[in-house]
Structures are given as structure tokens and as C-alpha cells.
Design a protein around this motif. Structure first.
Motif, PDB file in Angstrom:
ATOM      1  N   ASP A  17       0.863  -1.224  -0.220  1.00 51.37           N
ATOM      2  CA  ASP A  17       0.148  -0.044   0.084  1.00 51.37           C
ATOM      3  C   ASP A  17       0.803   1.763  -0.135  1.00 51.37           C
ATOM      4  OD1 ASP A  17      -2.361  -2.283  -0.273  1.00 51.37           O
ATOM      5  OD2 ASP A  17      -2.113  -1.502   2.443  1.00 51.37           O
ATOM      6  N   LEU A  18       2.436   1.101   0.013  1.00 52.46           N
ATOM      7  CA  LEU A  18       3.014   2.114   0.054  1.00 52.46           C
ATOM      8  C   LEU A  18       2.814   2.655  -1.462  1.00 52.46           C
ATOM      9  CD1 LEU A  18       6.084   0.505   2.089  1.00 52.46           C
ATOM     10  CD2 LEU A  18       4.865   2.619   2.271  1.00 52.46           C
ATOM     11  N   PRO A  19       3.090   4.204  -1.224  1.00 49.06           N
ATOM     12  CA  PRO A  19       2.996   5.104  -3.226  1.00 49.06           C
ATOM     13  C   PRO A  19       4.341   4.412  -3.616  1.00 49.06           C
ATOM     14  CG  PRO A  19       4.338   6.440  -0.837  1.00 49.06           C
ATOM     15  CD  PRO A  19       2.746   5.601  -0.389  1.00 49.06           C
ATOM     16  N   PRO A  20       4.117   4.353  -4.847  1.00 54.46           N
ATOM     17  CA  PRO A  20       5.143   3.619  -5.829  1.00 54.46           C
ATOM     18  C   PRO A  20       6.380   4.783  -5.934  1.00 54.46           C
ATOM     19  CG  PRO A  20       3.357   3.906  -6.743  1.00 54.46           C
ATOM     20  CD  PRO A  20       2.644   4.243  -6.034  1.00 54.46           C
ATOM     21  N   PRO A  21       7.283   4.881  -6.739  1.00 51.80           N
ATOM     22  CA  PRO A  21       8.701   5.407  -5.910  1.00 51.80           C
ATOM     23  C   PRO A  21       8.426   6.436  -7.871  1.00 51.80           C
ATOM     24  CG  PRO A  21       9.859   3.553  -6.214  1.00 51.80           C
ATOM     25  CD  PRO A  21       7.765   3.072  -5.997  1.00 51.80           C
ATOM     26  N   PRO A  22       7.868   8.012  -7.697  1.00 50.25           N
ATOM     27  CA  PRO A  22       7.727   8.421  -9.076  1.00 50.25           C
ATOM     28  C   PRO A  22       8.670   7.628 -10.407  1.00 50.25           C
ATOM     29  CG  PRO A  22       8.600   9.815  -7.297  1.00 50.25           C
ATOM     30  CD  PRO A  22       8.481   8.461  -6.795  1.00 50.25           C
ATOM     31  N   ASN A  23      10.234   7.751  -9.769  1.00 51.86           N
ATOM     32  CA  ASN A  23      11.377   6.972 -10.804  1.00 51.86           C
ATOM     33  C   ASN A  23      12.817   6.840 -10.531  1.00 51.86           C
ATOM     34  OD1 ASN A  23      12.935   9.720  -9.249  1.00 51.86           O
ATOM     35  ND2 ASN A  23      11.577  10.912 -11.113  1.00 51.86           N
ATOM     36  N   ALA A  24      13.560   6.439 -10.761  1.00 52.83           N
ATOM     37  CA  ALA A  24      14.526   6.063  -9.998  1.00 52.83           C
ATOM     38  C   ALA A  24      15.530   7.106  -8.858  1.00 52.83           C
ATOM     39  CB  ALA A  24      15.526   5.075 -11.768  1.00 52.83           C
ATOM     40  N   GLU A  25      15.414   7.845  -9.428  1.00 50.16           N
ATOM     41  CA  GLU A  25      16.067   8.600  -8.361  1.00 50.16           C
ATOM     42  C   GLU A  25      15.464   8.427  -7.450  1.00 50.16           C
ATOM     43  OE1 GLU A  25      15.514   9.373 -11.858  1.00 50.16           O
ATOM     44  OE2 GLU A  25      17.506   9.382 -13.225  1.00 50.16           O
ATOM     45  N   ALA A  26      14.484   8.490  -7.466  1.00 47.74           N
ATOM     46  CA  ALA A  26      13.493   8.950  -5.943  1.00 47.74           C
ATOM     47  C   ALA A  26      14.043   7.489  -4.641  1.00 47.74           C
ATOM     48  CB  ALA A  26      12.103   9.059  -5.913  1.00 47.74           C
ATOM     49  N   VAL A  27      14.198   6.574  -5.551  1.00 47.05           N
ATOM     50  CA  VAL A  27      14.674   5.074  -4.965  1.00 47.05           C
ATOM     51  C   VAL A  27      15.703   5.583  -4.398  1.00 47.05           C
ATOM     52  CG1 VAL A  27      14.882   2.491  -5.388  1.00 47.05           C
ATOM     53  CG2 VAL A  27      13.060   3.494  -6.279  1.00 47.05           C
ATOM     54  N   GLU A  28      17.177   5.950  -5.362  1.00 49.92           N
ATOM     55  CA  GLU A  28      18.103   6.160  -4.943  1.00 49.92           C
ATOM     56  C   GLU A  28      18.201   6.907  -3.355  1.00 49.92           C
ATOM     57  OE1 GLU A  28      22.295   7.518  -6.804  1.00 49.92           O
ATOM     58  OE2 GLU A  28      20.900   6.963  -8.298  1.00 49.92           O
ATOM     59  N   LEU A  29      17.450   8.386  -4.262  1.00 53.75           N
ATOM     60  CA  LEU A  29      17.732   9.389  -3.054  1.00 53.75           C
ATOM     61  C   LEU A  29      16.744   9.034  -1.593  1.00 53.75           C
ATOM     62  CD1 LEU A  29      18.271  12.282  -2.163  1.00 53.75           C
ATOM     63  CD2 LEU A  29      15.529  12.958  -2.570  1.00 53.75           C
ATOM     64  N   ALA A  30      16.070   7.896  -1.491  1.00 58.93           N
ATOM     65  CA  ALA A  30      15.124   7.313  -0.096  1.00 58.93           C
ATOM     66  C   ALA A  30      16.148   6.742   0.667  1.00 58.93           C
ATOM     67  CB  ALA A  30      14.255   7.001  -0.362  1.00 58.93           C
ATOM     68  N   ASP A  31      16.474   5.881  -0.636  1.00 61.43           N
ATOM     69  CA  ASP A  31      18.076   4.993   0.604  1.00 61.43           C
ATOM     70  C   ASP A  31      19.313   5.862   0.404  1.00 61.43           C
ATOM     71  OD1 ASP A  31      19.479   1.961  -0.011  1.00 61.43           O
ATOM     72  OD2 ASP A  31      20.775   2.712  -1.043  1.00 61.43           O
ATOM     73  N   PHE A  32      19.409   6.814   0.103  1.00 60.33           N
ATOM     74  CA  PHE A  32      20.688   7.739   0.840  1.00 60.33           C
ATOM     75  C   PHE A  32      20.349   8.136   2.036  1.00 60.33           C
ATOM     76  CE2 PHE A  32      22.724  11.771   1.854  1.00 60.33           C
ATOM     77  CZ  PHE A  32      23.933  10.870   1.092  1.00 60.33           C
ATOM     78  N   ARG A  33      18.529   8.878   2.152  1.00 60.19           N
ATOM     79  CA  ARG A  33      18.316   9.143   3.545  1.00 60.19           C
ATOM     80  C   ARG A  33      18.465   8.454   4.559  1.00 60.19           C
ATOM     81  NH1 ARG A  33      13.711  13.115   0.841  1.00 60.19           N
ATOM     82  NH2 ARG A  33      15.238  14.822   0.210  1.00 60.19           N
ATOM     83  N   ALA A  34      17.474   6.858   3.888  1.00 64.44           N
ATOM     84  CA  ALA A  34      18.233   6.336   5.065  1.00 64.44           C
ATOM     85  C   ALA A  34      18.747   5.391   6.186  1.00 64.44           C
ATOM     86  CB  ALA A  34      17.885   5.255   4.325  1.00 64.44           C
ATOM     87  N   ARG A  35      20.343   5.762   4.964  1.00 65.94           N
ATOM     88  CA  ARG A  35      21.539   5.850   5.837  1.00 65.94           C
ATOM     89  C   ARG A  35      21.957   6.868   6.301  1.00 65.94           C
ATOM     90  NH1 ARG A  35      23.046   0.595   3.035  1.00 65.94           N
ATOM     91  NH2 ARG A  35      21.526   0.535   1.171  1.00 65.94           N
ATOM     92  N   HIS A  36      21.828   8.026   6.118  1.00 61.96           N
ATOM     93  CA  HIS A  36      22.294   8.924   6.913  1.00 61.96           C
ATOM     94  C   HIS A  36      21.286   9.874   7.878  1.00 61.96           C
ATOM     95  CE1 HIS A  36      25.195   7.878   3.091  1.00 61.96           C
ATOM     96  NE2 HIS A  36      25.673   8.119   4.034  1.00 61.96           N
ATOM     97  N   TRP A  37      22.183  10.573   8.467  1.00 61.41           N
ATOM     98  CA  TRP A  37      21.356  11.188   9.450  1.00 61.41           C
ATOM     99  C   TRP A  37      21.648  12.061  10.610  1.00 61.41           C
ATOM    100  CZ3 TRP A  37      20.043  12.059  14.214  1.00 61.41           C
ATOM    101  CH2 TRP A  37      18.570  12.719  14.906  1.00 61.41           C
TER     102      TRP A  37
END
Length: 334
Positions: A17-37
């Protein structure tokens, strides 16, 4: 206990039920943010302080990955690789562990009054549910035989169950980091399969980072008179985990086939996920390196789990001593 959407703090019932990613760049950015804070707050984050508590909760919320591993295209495996995957003695325990974890964390979150901590642990429960769904989809995709799942019953001692789950994840994830990297380096499994599980491994890093900081916050804020009983419970949990990891679990699938599950697979199963030999000290080195690497992107003021790295250093030292003694004995025999 109500619906998942009520328990998991406005998150959807299913990862689908999660929204589909709009593009590959969004997936890459989300993955980066999941690893850096890093917290914008300056100064130390003292356990028990409001700043530490908010940083702990903000970290977990801000690093949530809304896309992966929700978008999974399971790679087609050749017969030999498929046999390797199906033969691993972990799938029953893996699925059931995630099922228990989601319930135990949701049950513990329901007891918490502090809104920041409640939200973080609720989100943790949701992610455990996502891990279980991912494993269920993989089991279906590769037709892995499984024993019927037992009923998941809300624990009577919710705090005990949460501590068992938290400390268990801290130990298992630490050694799994090394095993996962070993599997990647050896090429024992195709890159597509290890890439699929990579974001899940990083989520486990976030989970144990949250647990370590929750534990420090909880200890710092509990009344002094509760501390002796709590520390006795922690020792009992460690005793239980040691006993559990020295045992094997046997389950029977729906076809009557017996499966032996190794509770200590993350330490003992290196030869089953890699086609290279590695000594115990070298494996401990790899686990320590991977542990440091996965935590490197998060605010260094947040506490890291310490028990598993300590155990690894002890095992590494013992292994080096054994190698030295064995070498001396062999040299003297010549």
C-alpha cells in the motif's frame, strides 16, 4: 490489539500500500536518506534528555525508506543457486522471528505514554511487519517449503518480550552484516539477489540503533528503585539468549518433512553462504568492519550497540590465540 494501521502510527497495513516511487532517482535518494542522518541540535545528546529522546525518534522517522524493499522484482535463479537458497536452514526461524518481533514491538509501543518514543517503536513494529511480508513473498517466489506458522500471541510480560527481541536483533544483525558482505564478496549468490536484500540489512542497522538509544533513555528516566529489578531482567534475557543460541529447533512442514533450524546461523553459517574459507578471527574482523560502515552515516552522538562488538573482539582474540598455539605445536612437531 486493533488493526495494523492503528498500531503502526498511520502507516499502511501492507507494504504493497506504499506509494510507488516516481522514478529511479527517488529510490536512490530515499536509500541515501535511510543511511545518513544527523540531528540539527548542537551539543551532546545525553541519554534521558529531551534532546536525545527527540533525536532518537527523529532519526527513525526521517530515515524511513518508503520505497525499497517495497518494490521487489525477485530475480530468476538458476537451479544450483535456487538449491542453495532453498537449502539454507533459516527460513522458518526468519519468518517466525519477524512475526514475533512485529507483535512484541507493537504491544510494547501500546504501553508507552511518551509520544516520541511511542511513534518510533510503532514504526519499528511496522518495519518488522514489512520484513515478514518480504520474506513471505520470497518464500512464495522460490517455492521454499515451510512449516506452518504458529499463532502469534501477545506476550504476558511485554517488557521481557521486547527486551528479548531487541537484544536478539542486536546480536543477530551484527553477525549478519558480516555474513551478508561475505556472500556478496564471494559471489555465492547472484548480485541481483543480494541487492534485493541490501536495504533490509540497512533497516536492521536502524532498528538496533533505535533499540540501543531507547535502552539508554529508558535506564536514564526510570525511577532509581526500579533499576535493580530491570538490570536483573536484562541479565536473565542474556541468559535466555545464550541458551537459545546453543540449541537447534526442529519443525515439520505441511508435507511432513523435518527441518532443522540453527538459532546461531549468523555465526556458524559462513560456509553455507560463501564458497571461500574464512577463519573465525577474520570473520569477526569483517563483522566489525561492516558494523562500523553501516553505522557511519548516522549521528555519532547516538549510542551504538556494544555487546555484539565486544563478543566479536573476544572471539577474535581467542581465535588468534588458538591459531598461534596451533602454529607453535605444528612447528615443534617438525
Amino acid at each position: 490489539m486493533g488493526s495494523l494501521s492503528e498500531i503502526y502510527s498511520k502507516l499502511p497495513d501492507s507494504m504493497d500500500d506504499l506509494p510507488p516511487p516516481p522514478n529511479a532517482e527517488a529510490v536512490e535518494l530515499a536509500d541515501f536518506r535511510a543511511r545518513h542522518w544527523r540531528s540539527p541540535v548542537t551539543g551532546p545528546l545525553k541519554p534521558g534528555s529531551d534532546a536525545h529522546k527527540r533525536a532518537m525518534a527523529d532519526m527513525f522517522r526521517d530515515t524511513f525508506n518508503p520505497y525499497r524493499p517495497s518494490v521487489i522484482a525477485w530475480p530468476k535463479l538458476d537451479p544450483a543457486t535456487l538449491h542453495k537458497v532453498v537449502s539454507l536452514p533459516i527460513w522458518d526461524i526468519a519468518v517466525q522471528t519477524e512475526g514475533k518481533a512485529r507483535l512484541r514491538m507493537a504491544a510494547y509501543a501500546a504501553l508507552i505514554d511518551d509520544p516520541d518514543v511511542k511513534d518510533a517503536i510503532s514504526r519499528n513494529a511496522w518495519e518488522e511487519n514489512r520484513h515478514k511480508e518480504v520474506l513471505a513473498k520470497m518464500v512464495a517466489a522460490y517455492n521454499i517449503p515451510m512449516a506452518p506458522e504458529p499463532p502469534y500471541i501477545e506476550p504476558k510480560d511485554v517488557e521481557w518480550a521486547y527486551l528479548v527481541t531487541g537484544f536478539s536483533e542486536c546480536v543477530d544483525s551484527f553477525f549478519a552484516f558480516g555474513m551478508f558482505e561475505l556472500a556478496k564478496r564471494s559471489g555465492f549468490f547472484p548480485q541481483e539477489l543480494t541487492d534485493t536484500f541490501e536495504p533490509i540489512m540497512q533497516e536492521e542497522c536502524r532498528h538496533i540503533l533505535l533499540f540501543a538509544n531507547w535502552l539508554a533513555w529508558y535506564r536514564a528516566t526510570m525511577p532509581w528503585w526500579r533499576r535493580p529489578y530491570f538490570e536483573a531482567k536484562v541479565l536473565a534475557v542474556w541468559g535466555f539468549l545464550i541458551y537459545e543460541r546453543l540449541s537447534l529447533v526442529r519443525t515439520v512442514d505441511d508435507k511432513g518433512q523435518v527441518h532443522t533450524q540453527d538459532n546461531n546461523f549468523t555465526v556458524t553459517g559462513t560456509k553455507e553462504v560463501a564458497n571461500i574459507d574464512i577463519t573465525l578471527p577474520d570473520f569477526m574482523d569483517l563483522c566489525l568492519q561492516e558494523d562500523d560502515r553501516r553505522f557511519a552515516g548516522y549521528d555519532s552522538r547516538l549510542l551504538r550497540p556494544k555487546a555484539a562488538p565486544f563478543i566479536a573482539r573476544v572471539l577474535r582474540g581467542a581465535g588468534r590465540c588458538w591459531e598461534f598455539a596451533s602454529g607453535m605445536v605444528k612447528a615443534n612437531r617438525r
